[in-house]
Scaffold this active site. Structure first.
Site, PDB file in Angstrom:
ATOM      1  N   GLY A 108      -4.265  -4.116  -4.416  1.00 55.38           N
ATOM      2  CA  GLY A 108      -5.267  -3.153  -4.845  1.00 55.38           C
ATOM      3  C   GLY A 108      -4.567  -1.864  -5.182  1.00 55.38           C
ATOM      4  N   LYS A 166       2.207   2.258  -4.978  1.00 53.81           N
ATOM      5  CA  LYS A 166       2.950   1.763  -6.155  1.00 53.81           C
ATOM      6  C   LYS A 166       2.176   1.983  -7.441  1.00 53.81           C
ATOM      7  CE  LYS A 166       3.213  -2.416  -4.463  1.00 53.81           C
ATOM      8  NZ  LYS A 166       2.784  -2.187  -3.101  1.00 53.81           N
ATOM      9  N   ASP A 191       0.806  -1.225   0.000  1.00 54.25           N
ATOM     10  CA  ASP A 191       0.000   0.000   0.000  1.00 54.25           C
ATOM     11  C   ASP A 191       0.838   1.274   0.000  1.00 54.25           C
ATOM     12  OD1 ASP A 191      -2.251  -1.686   0.262  1.00 54.25           O
ATOM     13  OD2 ASP A 191      -2.002  -1.707   2.439  1.00 54.25           O
ATOM     14  N   GLN A 241       2.071  -5.990  -3.150  1.00 49.41           N
ATOM     15  CA  GLN A 241       2.378  -6.060  -1.714  1.00 49.41           C
ATOM     16  C   GLN A 241       3.701  -5.331  -1.446  1.00 49.41           C
ATOM     17  OE1 GLN A 241       1.500  -9.488  -3.119  1.00 49.41           O
ATOM     18  NE2 GLN A 241      -0.531  -8.594  -2.939  1.00 49.41           N
TER      19      GLN A 241
HETATM   20  P1  IMP Z   1      -2.822 -12.675   1.796  1.00 52.08           P
HETATM   21  O1  IMP Z   1      -1.867 -12.144   0.772  1.00 52.08           O
HETATM   22  O2  IMP Z   1      -4.261 -12.370   1.476  1.00 52.08           O
HETATM   23  O3  IMP Z   1      -2.584 -14.132   2.085  1.00 52.08           O
HETATM   24  O4  IMP Z   1      -2.563 -11.912   3.175  1.00 52.08           O
HETATM   25  C1  IMP Z   1      -1.351 -12.056   3.903  1.00 52.08           C
HETATM   26  C2  IMP Z   1      -0.909 -10.739   4.519  1.00 52.08           C
HETATM   27  O5  IMP Z   1      -0.528  -9.838   3.484  1.00 52.08           O
HETATM   28  C3  IMP Z   1      -2.002 -10.013   5.303  1.00 52.08           C
HETATM   29  O6  IMP Z   1      -1.405  -9.330   6.373  1.00 52.08           O
HETATM   30  C4  IMP Z   1      -2.560  -9.019   4.299  1.00 52.08           C
HETATM   31  O7  IMP Z   1      -3.173  -7.913   4.917  1.00 52.08           O
HETATM   32  C5  IMP Z   1      -1.292  -8.625   3.569  1.00 52.08           C
HETATM   33  N1  IMP Z   1      -1.522  -8.156   2.210  1.00 52.08           N
HETATM   34  C6  IMP Z   1      -1.809  -8.906   1.123  1.00 52.08           C
HETATM   35  N2  IMP Z   1      -1.928  -8.123   0.038  1.00 52.08           N
HETATM   36  C7  IMP Z   1      -1.691  -6.870   0.434  1.00 52.08           C
HETATM   37  C8  IMP Z   1      -1.616  -5.612  -0.255  1.00 52.08           C
HETATM   38  O8  IMP Z   1      -1.768  -5.503  -1.473  1.00 52.08           O
HETATM   39  N3  IMP Z   1      -1.334  -4.536   0.521  1.00 52.08           N
HETATM   40  C9  IMP Z   1      -1.097  -4.630   1.833  1.00 52.08           C
HETATM   41  N4  IMP Z   1      -1.135  -5.774   2.515  1.00 52.08           N
HETATM   42  C10 IMP Z   1      -1.432  -6.879   1.822  1.00 52.08           C
END
Ligand code: IMP
Length: 429
Positions: free
Chosen positions: A40, A16, A13, A221
């Site tokens: 996102g 990017k 977040d 991420q």
């Molecule tokens: P997952 O990727 O849904 O398995 O989530 C694993 C961890 O990564 C969690 O703490 C999510 O909140 C975080 N996470 C996954 N995608 C994003 C992103 O695009 N931005 C910020 N945090 C993310």
């Protein structure tokens, strides 16, 4: 011209999407290489807001080729929703503008059910998009790939086998099992709609590179969410760092020439896990309110804190950063003092300047801050670096010094125009 990777230098977040969107003006091709619809990217162009989860944000530039690499996990429903949205806005008129790797793995409804069930047992705070279970299947060599949803016979054999185990897992987690026939129907229908976009992404990309086209690799991420280098187990299930750009796109590492780390002017995190500079006070709330810090994918409030130079130094190390882009500097306007963590005090009384690799130490680390004077002038309309208030420049330059990496761009607002670019990352010295 050269090929550039953009990575989040913190916990995701970092803004990017906006930087990628901007740097796309210099690129011919934009590639996603890992993650899935857990990402996102919110983009605002000419007052119109677009949120993209899977399609590279470069798609908003007509004519640029966009690639979803083999390293991505594709949620077909999410992908097709984005494609429909883009097409309804007159974009992506030519389907060859987007190539989805036939080797990318597909997120199926059972992945989401397993993800949801696991969260009830041990909360990582995932996005619930089925990311972890899909990557597990990939590594366990039982995944369904994009190429599989294009062929009924192969899909049936693979799904029959996989569903037996997946349903046992879902049952153990107290969830609702998936039936084969509706799943087959769902997957084949979506596969058919995806077909015009599916191809050999590695081959397409290698031709583009051979023609001397500039490629932008768009990380999702952030570094601290990397499965190997992040704050394990509170991480996502892919390698988010720059080294994975080559693997997840189907090129060799020599195709990459520079790596730009995106950092917010402060720190945020969604989900659970350590966040040493987190502020559970009025300052943290102010950062959240002014910065509108709510997840683009889940809408969850983000945890907020001051900038952490140890995190950025670590990101510089594990990504090999050649430059930084700092976003949301405008959010810091009006703070009398701005703090930056320059070291951590550990429970044994020791002070460290490097990000600890031991999660137990990290959990207990207390940041030691340096105070910098704030500024009152609103940011957003400045177009040259020298037009920025003196204290804003002082802050940026102190961060550069602490991290040992130059800042090549600063972002002062959500609009594409509210960015000062100091150096074109595609111009190789
Ligand atoms: P997952 O990727 O849904 O398995 O989530 C694993 C961890 O990564 C969690 O703490 C999510 O909140 C975080 N996470 C996954 N995608 C994003 C992103 O695009 N931005 C910020 N945090 C993310």
């Amino acid at each position: 011209m050269s090929n550039v990777v953009i990575v989040g230098a913190q916990w995701g977040d970092e803004g990017k999407g906006k930087v990628v969107d901007l740097f796309t003006s210099w690129a011919d091709v934009v590639v996603r290489y890992q993650g899935g619809a857990n990402a996102g990217h919110t983009l605002v162009v000419g007052g119109v807001k677009t949120v993209l989860h899977l399609v590279p944000s470069g798609i908003l530039h007509p004519g640029k080729k966009c690639i979803i690499g083999n390293g991505v996990v594709v949620d077909p429903e999410a992908l097709l929703e984005e494609i429909d949205l883009l097409r309804s806005r007159g974009l992506l008129a030519d389907p060859t503008q987007l190539v989805v790797s036939e080797n990318a793995h597909v997120i199926l409804p059972y992945h989401k059910r397993i993800d949801a069930g696991r969260e009830k047992q041990k909360a990582i705070g995932t996005t619930g998009r089925g990311i972890g279970p899909c990557y597990e299947d990939k590594v366990a060599r039982r995944g369904i790939r994009v190429r599989d949803v294009l062929k009924e016979g192969a899909l049936r054999t693979k799904l029959e086998e996989r569903l037996r185990e997946a349903n046992a897992q879902i049952k153990a987690l107290g969830g609702e099992k998936c039936e084969l026939e509706p799943l087959m129907d769902w997957a084949l229908k979506l596969g058919e709609r995806m077909r015009p976009y599916v191809g050999d992404a590695s081959e397409v990309l290698s031709h583009e590179v051979a023609k001397g086209r500039a490629v932008l690799f768009e990380g999702a991420q952030g570094t601290l969410l990397d499965i190997d280098h992040g704050t394990y187990p509170y991480v996502t299930s892919s390698n988010t760092v720059a080294g994975n750009a080559a693997v997840g796109a189907g090129l060799g590492p020599t195709a990459i020439h520079s790596v730009i780390g995106i950092t917010k002017a402060y720190t945020t995190r969604v989900g659970n896990g350590p966040l040493p500079t987190e502020l559970n006070d009025a300052t943290g709330e102010k950062l959240r309110a002014v910065g509108a810090e709510y997840g683009a994918t889940t809408g969850r409030p983000r945890r907020c804190g001051w900038l952490d130079a140890l995190v950025l130094r670590y990101a510089a190390r594990v990504n090999g950063l050649s430059g930084l882009a700092m976003t949301k500097l405008d959010v810091l306007t009006g703070f009398e003092k701005i703090l930056v963590a320059t070291a951590y005090k550990l429970p044994n009384g020791k002070t460290v300047g490097e990000f600890p690799s031991d999660p137990e130490l990290l959990e207990q680390a207390k940041p030691i801050y340096e105070e910098l004077p704030g500024w009152k002038e609103p940011l957003g309309n400045q177009r040259e670096y020298q037009e920025l208030p003196e204290n804003t420049r002082r802050y940026i330059e102190r961060v550069e010094q602490l991290v040992g990496v130059e800042t090549i761009a600063v972002s002062l607002g959500a609009e594409r125009a509210q960015t000062i670019v100091r150096k074109n990352p595609f111009r190789h010295p």
